[in-house]
Write a protein that holds these residues in place. Structure first.
Motif, PDB file in Angstrom:
ATOM      1  N   GLY A 162     -38.971  85.260  75.750  1.00 16.51           N
ATOM      2  CA  GLY A 162     -37.783  85.327  74.754  1.00 16.51           C
ATOM      3  C   GLY A 162     -37.543  86.469  73.996  1.00 16.51           C
ATOM      4  O   GLY A 162     -38.493  87.169  73.731  1.00 16.51           O
ATOM      5  N   VAL A 163     -36.178  87.011  73.756  1.00 18.06           N
ATOM      6  CA  VAL A 163     -35.863  88.374  73.286  1.00 18.06           C
ATOM      7  C   VAL A 163     -35.227  88.020  72.005  1.00 18.06           C
ATOM      8  O   VAL A 163     -34.186  87.351  71.961  1.00 18.06           O
ATOM      9  N   VAL A 164     -35.353  88.555  71.088  1.00 20.94           N
ATOM     10  CA  VAL A 164     -34.834  88.441  69.632  1.00 20.94           C
ATOM     11  C   VAL A 164     -34.181  89.987  69.484  1.00 20.94           C
ATOM     12  O   VAL A 164     -35.143  90.917  68.946  1.00 20.94           O
ATOM     13  N   THR A 165     -32.953  89.941  69.606  1.00 23.27           N
ATOM     14  CA  THR A 165     -32.093  91.379  69.304  1.00 23.27           C
ATOM     15  C   THR A 165     -30.732  91.099  69.270  1.00 23.27           C
ATOM     16  O   THR A 165     -30.472  89.872  69.135  1.00 23.27           O
ATOM     17  N   SER A 166     -29.915  92.176  69.064  1.00 24.01           N
ATOM     18  CA  SER A 166     -28.536  91.876  69.260  1.00 24.01           C
ATOM     19  C   SER A 166     -28.171  91.599  70.390  1.00 24.01           C
ATOM     20  O   SER A 166     -28.551  92.391  71.319  1.00 24.01           O
ATOM     21  N   PRO A 167     -27.138  90.754  70.480  1.00 21.89           N
ATOM     22  CA  PRO A 167     -26.700  90.289  71.891  1.00 21.89           C
ATOM     23  C   PRO A 167     -25.557  91.473  72.448  1.00 21.89           C
ATOM     24  O   PRO A 167     -25.398  91.437  73.655  1.00 21.89           O
ATOM     25  N   THR A 168     -25.108  92.285  71.800  1.00 20.21           N
ATOM     26  CA  THR A 168     -24.096  93.395  72.125  1.00 20.21           C
ATOM     27  C   THR A 168     -24.605  94.713  72.359  1.00 20.21           C
ATOM     28  O   THR A 168     -23.739  95.609  72.488  1.00 20.21           O
ATOM     29  N   GLY A 169     -25.891  95.121  71.775  1.00 25.19           N
ATOM     30  CA  GLY A 169     -26.182  96.439  71.841  1.00 25.19           C
ATOM     31  C   GLY A 169     -26.567  96.728  73.358  1.00 25.19           C
ATOM     32  O   GLY A 169     -26.696  95.853  74.078  1.00 25.19           O
ATOM     33  N   ALA A 170     -27.036  97.974  73.615  1.00 21.77           N
ATOM     34  CA  ALA A 170     -27.666  98.603  74.961  1.00 21.77           C
ATOM     35  C   ALA A 170     -29.158  97.798  74.980  1.00 21.77           C
ATOM     36  O   ALA A 170     -29.596  98.119  75.930  1.00 21.77           O
ATOM     37  N   VAL A 171     -29.785  97.547  73.773  1.00 26.82           N
ATOM     38  CA  VAL A 171     -31.218  97.118  73.891  1.00 26.82           C
ATOM     39  C   VAL A 171     -31.579  96.077  75.078  1.00 26.82           C
ATOM     40  O   VAL A 171     -32.217  96.002  75.863  1.00 26.82           O
ATOM     41  N   ILE A 172     -30.618  94.886  74.862  1.00 30.44           N
ATOM     42  CA  ILE A 172     -30.751  93.847  75.539  1.00 30.44           C
ATOM     43  C   ILE A 172     -30.367  94.063  76.891  1.00 30.44           C
ATOM     44  O   ILE A 172     -30.797  93.634  77.994  1.00 30.44           O
ATOM     45  N   ARG A 173     -29.376  95.015  77.424  1.00 34.40           N
ATOM     46  CA  ARG A 173     -29.074  95.463  78.853  1.00 34.40           C
ATOM     47  C   ARG A 173     -30.282  96.048  79.265  1.00 34.40           C
ATOM     48  O   ARG A 173     -30.462  95.829  80.275  1.00 34.40           O
ATOM     49  N   ASP A 174     -30.901  96.865  78.590  1.00 35.47           N
ATOM     50  CA  ASP A 174     -32.000  97.864  79.369  1.00 35.47           C
ATOM     51  C   ASP A 174     -33.022  96.748  79.572  1.00 35.47           C
ATOM     52  O   ASP A 174     -33.694  97.033  80.486  1.00 35.47           O
ATOM     53  N   ILE A 175     -33.446  95.896  78.744  1.00 33.68           N
ATOM     54  CA  ILE A 175     -34.332  94.973  78.644  1.00 33.68           C
ATOM     55  C   ILE A 175     -34.202  94.019  80.081  1.00 33.68           C
ATOM     56  O   ILE A 175     -35.257  94.127  80.795  1.00 33.68           O
ATOM     57  N   LEU A 176     -33.166  93.654  80.027  1.00 30.89           N
ATOM     58  CA  LEU A 176     -32.713  92.543  81.194  1.00 30.89           C
ATOM     59  C   LEU A 176     -32.865  93.457  82.641  1.00 30.89           C
ATOM     60  O   LEU A 176     -33.219  93.020  83.718  1.00 30.89           O
ATOM     61  N   HIS A 177     -32.478  94.645  82.490  1.00 28.96           N
ATOM     62  CA  HIS A 177     -32.198  95.543  83.940  1.00 28.96           C
ATOM     63  C   HIS A 177     -33.773  96.060  84.347  1.00 28.96           C
ATOM     64  O   HIS A 177     -34.028  95.765  85.368  1.00 28.96           O
ATOM     65  N   ARG A 178     -34.466  96.269  83.236  1.00 27.27           N
ATOM     66  CA  ARG A 178     -36.126  96.633  83.627  1.00 27.27           C
ATOM     67  C   ARG A 178     -36.524  95.162  84.212  1.00 27.27           C
ATOM     68  O   ARG A 178     -37.502  95.423  85.037  1.00 27.27           O
ATOM     69  N   LEU A 179     -36.368  94.319  83.306  1.00 30.38           N
ATOM     70  CA  LEU A 179     -37.000  93.055  84.062  1.00 30.38           C
ATOM     71  C   LEU A 179     -36.633  92.662  85.384  1.00 30.38           C
ATOM     72  O   LEU A 179     -37.609  92.282  86.296  1.00 30.38           O
ATOM     73  N   ALA A 180     -35.446  92.771  85.817  1.00 32.26           N
ATOM     74  CA  ALA A 180     -34.628  92.440  87.235  1.00 32.26           C
ATOM     75  C   ALA A 180     -35.561  93.614  87.883  1.00 32.26           C
ATOM     76  O   ALA A 180     -35.822  93.071  89.182  1.00 32.26           O
TER      77      ALA A 180
END
Length: 490
Positions: A162-180
């Protein structure tokens, strides 16, 4: 006619009765009028002010209004913040915090004092903000929320994150990219504000919401929660210093990784989390391992297992070959036994030949004893001996007489023990329907039918109940004997 005393009284100051004097245009005002004029003057002159001071006597009323004092080294100013504005404060208001309050000055006629009606209140600079942060940290640390002993290990390979963060920022993209890149896993994003008014409440609600998910519900329950935000100033990250967020992270039933700001940024959420990551990307790296490395590790372990299994076999083969080299040859081991077998075979052959010669000689020597007249004579002698061995009759008759005497004794004993023999003397034997002899009244009363055995035959009867059995029999006349009753026993 006016008296001269009247003119003199008008010139005397401080008379008893207030009178209007010639040329005096200052009319007497009421207290409410002067208070109203003061209020209008102060509000017109100080319609908007910004005041810097230290909070003191902070008190939140049941209505939601906030009452406080602003003070410095030599003065103090009462203040009030109405409920609507007080609910929008971005920090916890408490004594000792230096703030800048914006609003307007007004008076309160009920107590003849003036106060500031605050519309907005902010911490006075980063220094004051850091002081507030240190104070909040000390208070929460004293409660044990930052105790290392209560921190839980992060799961090695979570199936749901589970990720608690803003859905529009670069943070969620970085997390999803690194997890993938590392190990693809299922990710649930709880969108929240990460800055500004209401951000702290949304982050706390998201962390608590993940904890409340059922393990077998429609929405999968995460095995790990990441609270993430990009870098910024201390004011930008202030939502993650709020007490509500710290308590939500500390009370989460799911392990939490805090990844707020850059490596140099530190918030109270980092101290409350089970693991602090310097960046959101590093949080993803801590969350899951690299799939390729795991595959290589598994392959290495499989290779080590095969080597471990094959090594004892190889060592055993080497030891066996070494021992085989030290063993004697098969021919050398069997040679003595082969030689001994040959010797025994030769001895057997010679022994059999000698035995045949000896037997032939014995047969030739006994030929005369095997003639037909000699055999017939021996047969006649054996027949005579058999006739002489016939049994004497006295031996058989004596045994027969002994057995007869024993049989007669048993017959006499049987006769003496026969219960029917005493019937000749007037006794009666009672039997049940199955032929059992009954010897007690209780046993006879349980039977449906009875048989009476007399000397001259049997008589079938039925037992009476207890009352009939105890009834006395009618006495027969002495001069005329009554015939005996038939069919009754009791």
């Amino acid at each position: 006619m006016p008296s001269h005393y009247d003119d003199d009284a008008a010139d005397v100051p401080g008379g008893l009765v207030a009178k209007d004097r010639p040329g005096d245009n200052a009319a007497a005002l009421s207290v409410s009028e002067i208070s109203g004029r003061l209020k209008r003057t102060v509000e017109e002159r100080f319609g908007f002010v910004r005041v810097r001071g230290e909070l003191s006597g902070v008190k939140r009323a049941a209505s939601g209004h906030l009452y406080l004092c602003l003070k410095d080294e030599s003065a103090r100013l009462d203040g009030v913040m109405w409920r609507g504005n007080a609910g929008n404060l971005g920090f916890r208001v408490e004594d000792g915090i230096e703030v800048i309050a914006s609003g307007k000055l007004t008076t309160y006629p009920g107590r003849s004092n003036y106060q500031i009606v605050i519309d907005r209140m902010e911490v006075a600079g980063e220094g004051a903000l850091l002081a507030l942060l240190a104070k909040t940290k000390a208070r929460l640390e004293a409660e044990g929320l930052f105790d290392p002993a209560r921190k839980r290990p992060v799961p090695f390979l979570p199936s749901v994150i589970g990720v608690v963060t803003s859905p529009t920022g670069a943070v969620i993209r970085d997390i999803l990219h690194r997890l993938a890149d590392r190990f693809g896993t299922h990710v649930l994003v709880w969108p929240v504000l990460v800055q500004g008014q209401g951000a702290a409440e949304q982050v706390a609600a998201a962390v608590e919401g993940f904890s409340r998910l059922a393990a077998d519900g429609r929405v999968p329950r995460p095995d790990l929660v990441i609270v993430a935000r990009g870098g910024g100033s201390i004011e930008d990250l202030w939502a993650f210093n709020e007490e509500v967020v710290v308590r939500a992270i500390a009370g989460s039933s799911i392990p939490v990784i805090s990844a707020v700001g850059h490596e140099t940024d530190t918030t109270l959420a980092d101290f409350a989390a089970d693991l602090r990551a310097p960046t959101p990307t590093a949080a993803a790296e801590h969350a899951v391992p690299v799939r390729g490395e795991l595959l290589n590790q598994v392959a290495e372990l499989a290779l080590r297992k095969r080597r471990a299994v094959a090594r004892p076999v190889a060592l055993g083969r080497e030891r066996l070959e070494a021992r085989v080299q030290r063993l004697p040859k098969g021919d050398a081991v069997l040679a003595p036994f082969v030689q001994r077998l040959d010797d025994l075979g030769e001895r057997l052959r010679r022994g059999l030949g000698e035995r045949i010669v000896v037997a032939r000689q014995q047969l030739q020597n006994d030929r005369a004893r095997l003639s037909a007249p000699l055999l017939a004579a021996r047969l006649d002698q054996a027949r005579h001996r058999l006739v002489a061995q016939r049994l004497a009759p006295a031996l058989v008759t004596a045994r027969i007489a002994s057995q007869r005497d024993r049989l007669e004794g048993l017959g006499r004993l049987m006769t003496s023990l026969n219960p029917d023999n005493i019937l000749e003397r007037g006794y009666v034997r009672v039997t049940a329907g199955d032929g059992r002899t009954l010897v007690s009244k209780a046993a006879a009363a349980k039977e449906v039918s009875l048989s009476l055995h007399f000397r001259d035959g049997e008589l079938a009867v039925a037992p009476l109940d207890g009352s009939a059995a105890t009834r006395p029999a009618r006495a027969a006349p002495k001069d005329k004997p009554s015939p005996p009753e038939q069919g009754k026993l009791l």
